[in-house]
Scaffold this motif. Structure first.
Motif, PDB file in Angstrom:
ATOM      1  N   THR A  88      11.529 -10.646   3.999  1.00 54.06           N
ATOM      2  CA  THR A  88      12.190 -10.693   4.275  1.00 54.06           C
ATOM      3  C   THR A  88      13.659  -9.846   3.518  1.00 54.06           C
ATOM      4  O   THR A  88      14.795  -9.901   3.746  1.00 54.06           O
ATOM      5  N   VAL A  89      13.666  -9.759   2.007  1.00 51.83           N
ATOM      6  CA  VAL A  89      14.011  -9.990   1.050  1.00 51.83           C
ATOM      7  C   VAL A  89      13.192  -8.717   0.616  1.00 51.83           C
ATOM      8  O   VAL A  89      12.602  -9.285   0.193  1.00 51.83           O
ATOM      9  N   LYS A  90      14.613  -8.118  -0.956  1.00 48.16           N
ATOM     10  CA  LYS A  90      13.921  -7.842  -1.385  1.00 48.16           C
ATOM     11  C   LYS A  90      12.915  -8.353  -2.510  1.00 48.16           C
ATOM     12  O   LYS A  90      13.317  -9.293  -3.225  1.00 48.16           O
ATOM     13  N   ASN A  91      12.140  -7.518  -3.300  1.00 53.06           N
ATOM     14  CA  ASN A  91      11.174  -8.496  -4.229  1.00 53.06           C
ATOM     15  C   ASN A  91      11.710  -8.306  -5.461  1.00 53.06           C
ATOM     16  O   ASN A  91      12.911  -7.815  -5.974  1.00 53.06           O
ATOM     17  N   ARG A  92      12.170 -10.078  -5.934  1.00 49.84           N
ATOM     18  CA  ARG A  92      12.509  -9.997  -7.269  1.00 49.84           C
ATOM     19  C   ARG A  92      11.402  -9.695  -8.610  1.00 49.84           C
ATOM     20  O   ARG A  92      11.837 -10.198  -9.863  1.00 49.84           O
ATOM     21  N   LEU A  93      10.296  -9.601  -8.642  1.00 49.59           N
ATOM     22  CA  LEU A  93       9.575  -8.696  -9.234  1.00 49.59           C
ATOM     23  C   LEU A  93       8.621  -7.695  -8.989  1.00 49.59           C
ATOM     24  O   LEU A  93       8.163  -7.804  -7.646  1.00 49.59           O
ATOM     25  N   HIS A  94       8.472  -6.828  -9.922  1.00 45.30           N
ATOM     26  CA  HIS A  94       7.552  -5.327  -9.125  1.00 45.30           C
ATOM     27  C   HIS A  94       6.654  -4.811 -10.007  1.00 45.30           C
ATOM     28  O   HIS A  94       7.027  -4.966 -11.438  1.00 45.30           O
ATOM     29  N   LEU A  95       5.681  -4.147  -9.645  1.00 45.32           N
ATOM     30  CA  LEU A  95       4.922  -3.282 -10.791  1.00 45.32           C
ATOM     31  C   LEU A  95       5.654  -1.751 -11.219  1.00 45.32           C
ATOM     32  O   LEU A  95       6.399  -1.550 -10.483  1.00 45.32           O
ATOM     33  N   ASP A  96       6.019  -1.601 -12.418  1.00 47.12           N
ATOM     34  CA  ASP A  96       6.193  -0.670 -12.641  1.00 47.12           C
ATOM     35  C   ASP A  96       4.856   0.091 -13.431  1.00 47.12           C
ATOM     36  O   ASP A  96       3.596  -0.084 -14.742  1.00 47.12           O
ATOM     37  N   VAL A  97       4.667   1.041 -12.897  1.00 47.10           N
ATOM     38  CA  VAL A  97       3.335   2.352 -12.742  1.00 47.10           C
ATOM     39  C   VAL A  97       3.639   3.274 -13.104  1.00 47.10           C
ATOM     40  O   VAL A  97       4.162   4.286 -13.295  1.00 47.10           O
ATOM     41  N   ARG A  98       2.938   3.370 -14.502  1.00 47.86           N
ATOM     42  CA  ARG A  98       3.174   4.557 -15.680  1.00 47.86           C
ATOM     43  C   ARG A  98       1.673   5.728 -15.278  1.00 47.86           C
ATOM     44  O   ARG A  98       0.670   5.221 -15.828  1.00 47.86           O
ATOM     45  N   THR A  99       2.470   6.501 -15.097  1.00 50.50           N
ATOM     46  CA  THR A  99       0.782   7.715 -15.729  1.00 50.50           C
ATOM     47  C   THR A  99       0.530   8.177 -16.688  1.00 50.50           C
ATOM     48  O   THR A  99      -0.691   9.219 -16.495  1.00 50.50           O
ATOM     49  N   GLY A 100       1.194   7.611 -17.558  1.00 49.39           N
ATOM     50  CA  GLY A 100       0.572   8.464 -19.061  1.00 49.39           C
ATOM     51  C   GLY A 100       0.823   9.855 -18.986  1.00 49.39           C
ATOM     52  O   GLY A 100       2.397  10.586 -18.671  1.00 49.39           O
ATOM     53  N   GLU A 101       0.330  10.896 -19.250  1.00 50.19           N
ATOM     54  CA  GLU A 101      -0.125  12.334 -19.433  1.00 50.19           C
ATOM     55  C   GLU A 101       0.377  12.649 -17.861  1.00 50.19           C
ATOM     56  O   GLU A 101       0.518  13.712 -17.413  1.00 50.19           O
ATOM     57  N   GLU A 102      -0.694  12.009 -16.690  1.00 56.42           N
ATOM     58  CA  GLU A 102      -0.591  13.100 -14.961  1.00 56.42           C
ATOM     59  C   GLU A 102       1.131  12.912 -15.143  1.00 56.42           C
ATOM     60  O   GLU A 102       2.210  11.943 -15.384  1.00 56.42           O
ATOM     61  N   ASP A 103       1.358  14.245 -14.268  1.00 59.87           N
ATOM     62  CA  ASP A 103       2.371  14.273 -13.591  1.00 59.87           C
ATOM     63  C   ASP A 103       2.956  12.712 -12.783  1.00 59.87           C
ATOM     64  O   ASP A 103       2.423  12.581 -11.368  1.00 59.87           O
ATOM     65  N   PRO A 104       4.315  12.112 -12.686  1.00 57.64           N
ATOM     66  CA  PRO A 104       4.498  11.163 -11.546  1.00 57.64           C
ATOM     67  C   PRO A 104       5.277  11.250 -10.751  1.00 57.64           C
ATOM     68  O   PRO A 104       4.565  10.830  -9.496  1.00 57.64           O
ATOM     69  N   PHE A 127      14.806   8.832 -18.925  1.00 54.62           N
ATOM     70  CA  PHE A 127      14.018   8.170 -18.291  1.00 54.62           C
ATOM     71  C   PHE A 127      14.118   8.204 -16.973  1.00 54.62           C
ATOM     72  O   PHE A 127      15.829   8.195 -16.713  1.00 54.62           O
ATOM     73  N   THR A 128      13.300   8.490 -16.718  1.00 54.42           N
ATOM     74  CA  THR A 128      13.788   8.527 -14.700  1.00 54.42           C
ATOM     75  C   THR A 128      12.066   8.142 -13.838  1.00 54.42           C
ATOM     76  O   THR A 128      11.040   7.393 -15.055  1.00 54.42           O
ATOM     77  N   TRP A 129      12.399   7.022 -12.702  1.00 55.42           N
ATOM     78  CA  TRP A 129      11.169   6.796 -11.846  1.00 55.42           C
ATOM     79  C   TRP A 129      11.491   6.877 -10.627  1.00 55.42           C
ATOM     80  O   TRP A 129      12.818   7.649 -10.530  1.00 55.42           O
ATOM     81  N   THR A 130      10.573   6.547  -9.832  1.00 58.47           N
ATOM     82  CA  THR A 130      10.962   6.907  -8.189  1.00 58.47           C
ATOM     83  C   THR A 130      10.811   5.586  -7.663  1.00 58.47           C
ATOM     84  O   THR A 130       9.696   4.442  -8.430  1.00 58.47           O
ATOM     85  N   THR A 131      11.677   4.721  -7.138  1.00 62.41           N
ATOM     86  CA  THR A 131      10.570   3.573  -6.243  1.00 62.41           C
ATOM     87  C   THR A 131      10.289   4.093  -4.919  1.00 62.41           C
ATOM     88  O   THR A 131      10.928   4.642  -4.583  1.00 62.41           O
ATOM     89  N   LEU A 132       9.439   3.442  -4.654  1.00 61.96           N
ATOM     90  CA  LEU A 132       8.500   3.217  -3.384  1.00 61.96           C
ATOM     91  C   LEU A 132       8.214   2.225  -2.739  1.00 61.96           C
ATOM     92  O   LEU A 132       8.335   0.622  -3.461  1.00 61.96           O
ATOM     93  N   ASN A 138       6.427  -3.808  -0.189  1.00 63.62           N
ATOM     94  CA  ASN A 138       6.894  -4.091  -1.106  1.00 63.62           C
ATOM     95  C   ASN A 138       7.530  -3.178  -2.213  1.00 63.62           C
ATOM     96  O   ASN A 138       6.400  -2.248  -2.857  1.00 63.62           O
ATOM     97  N   GLU A 139       7.933  -3.729  -3.095  1.00 62.96           N
ATOM     98  CA  GLU A 139       8.634  -2.552  -4.160  1.00 62.96           C
ATOM     99  C   GLU A 139       7.728  -1.928  -5.373  1.00 62.96           C
ATOM    100  O   GLU A 139       7.188  -3.466  -5.632  1.00 62.96           O
ATOM    101  N   LEU A 140       7.900  -0.708  -6.209  1.00 65.89           N
ATOM    102  CA  LEU A 140       6.815  -0.436  -7.278  1.00 65.89           C
ATOM    103  C   LEU A 140       7.642   1.148  -7.606  1.00 65.89           C
ATOM    104  O   LEU A 140       8.599   1.700  -6.439  1.00 65.89           O
ATOM    105  N   CYS A 141       7.595   0.511  -8.917  1.00 65.23           N
ATOM    106  CA  CYS A 141       8.337   2.636  -9.770  1.00 65.23           C
ATOM    107  C   CYS A 141       7.043   2.945 -10.452  1.00 65.23           C
ATOM    108  O   CYS A 141       6.455   2.383 -10.428  1.00 65.23           O
ATOM    109  N   VAL A 142       7.191   4.019 -10.461  1.00 67.63           N
ATOM    110  CA  VAL A 142       6.330   5.151 -11.203  1.00 67.63           C
ATOM    111  C   VAL A 142       6.836   6.624 -11.701  1.00 67.63           C
ATOM    112  O   VAL A 142       8.163   6.575 -11.153  1.00 67.63           O
ATOM    113  N   SER A 143       6.756   6.236 -12.831  1.00 71.29           N
ATOM    114  CA  SER A 143       7.386   6.784 -14.386  1.00 71.29           C
ATOM    115  C   SER A 143       5.632   6.589 -15.370  1.00 71.29           C
ATOM    116  O   SER A 143       4.922   6.731 -14.887  1.00 71.29           O
ATOM    117  N   HIS A 144       5.921   7.991 -15.961  1.00 72.98           N
ATOM    118  CA  HIS A 144       5.285   8.226 -17.177  1.00 72.98           C
ATOM    119  C   HIS A 144       4.967   7.745 -18.082  1.00 72.98           C
ATOM    120  O   HIS A 144       5.652   6.395 -18.107  1.00 72.98           O
TER     121      HIS A 144
END
Length: 144
Positions: A88-104, A127-132, A138-144
């Motif tokens: 029902t509400v925004k997560n207070r905890l989420h995963l930041d998925v880091r792609t390393g050398e792969e293009d996020p 630093f940049t990221w995309t929130t999905l 459930n929220e997650l962020c994708v970045s390098h």
């Protein structure tokens, strides 16, 4: 003393969400031990109502774990646990998925094609990221 942990995610469909995250992270879904489940039922320690079938395999209804392919020494286990209440509400905890050398952006596009929803783009200095969100919101962020 330092402690270990696993991350537990509440889910309406834990087996499907575990599949989604395992594919998203390149991790492995933990295999079901059908023989053990049947023995627990036969011994009266569990009931048929404690189980379900996922992709033709007998599994515990309560949840499904995933692991890094290099094991628990590499990264903590993630458990997707069945819960009836909807998110029902925004997560207070989420995963930041880091792609390393792969293009996020490649991962973002793949996740969007698999049911993720785009929330926003973020940045702080260089630093940049995309929130999905995953298919259950459930929220997650994708970045390098």
């Amino acid at each position: 003393m330092a402690y270990t942990f696993q991350l537990t995610v509440d889910s309406a469909t834990p087996h499907a969400l575990a599949d989604w995250w395992a594919e998203a992270l390149g991790w492995e879904v933990e295999p079901s031990d059908e023989e053990f489940i049947r023995k627990m039922i036969a011994d009266g320690r569990a009931t048929d109502e404690d189980t379900t079938t996922h992709r033709g395999v007998l599994v515990w209804k309560a949840g499904q774990g995933i692991r890094h392919p290099e094991g628990l020494e590499r990264a903590p286990r993630i458990l997707f646990q069945f819960i009836e209440e909807p998110k029902t509400v925004k997560n207070r905890l989420h995963l930041d998925v880091r792609t390393g050398e792969e293009d996020p952006r490649a991962l973002v596009e793949r996740l969007l094609a698999k049911g993720a929803k785009h929330l926003h783009e973020g940045n702080q200095g260089p630093f940049t990221w995309t929130t999905l969100t995953d298919p259950e919101g459930n929220e997650l962020c994708v970045s390098h």
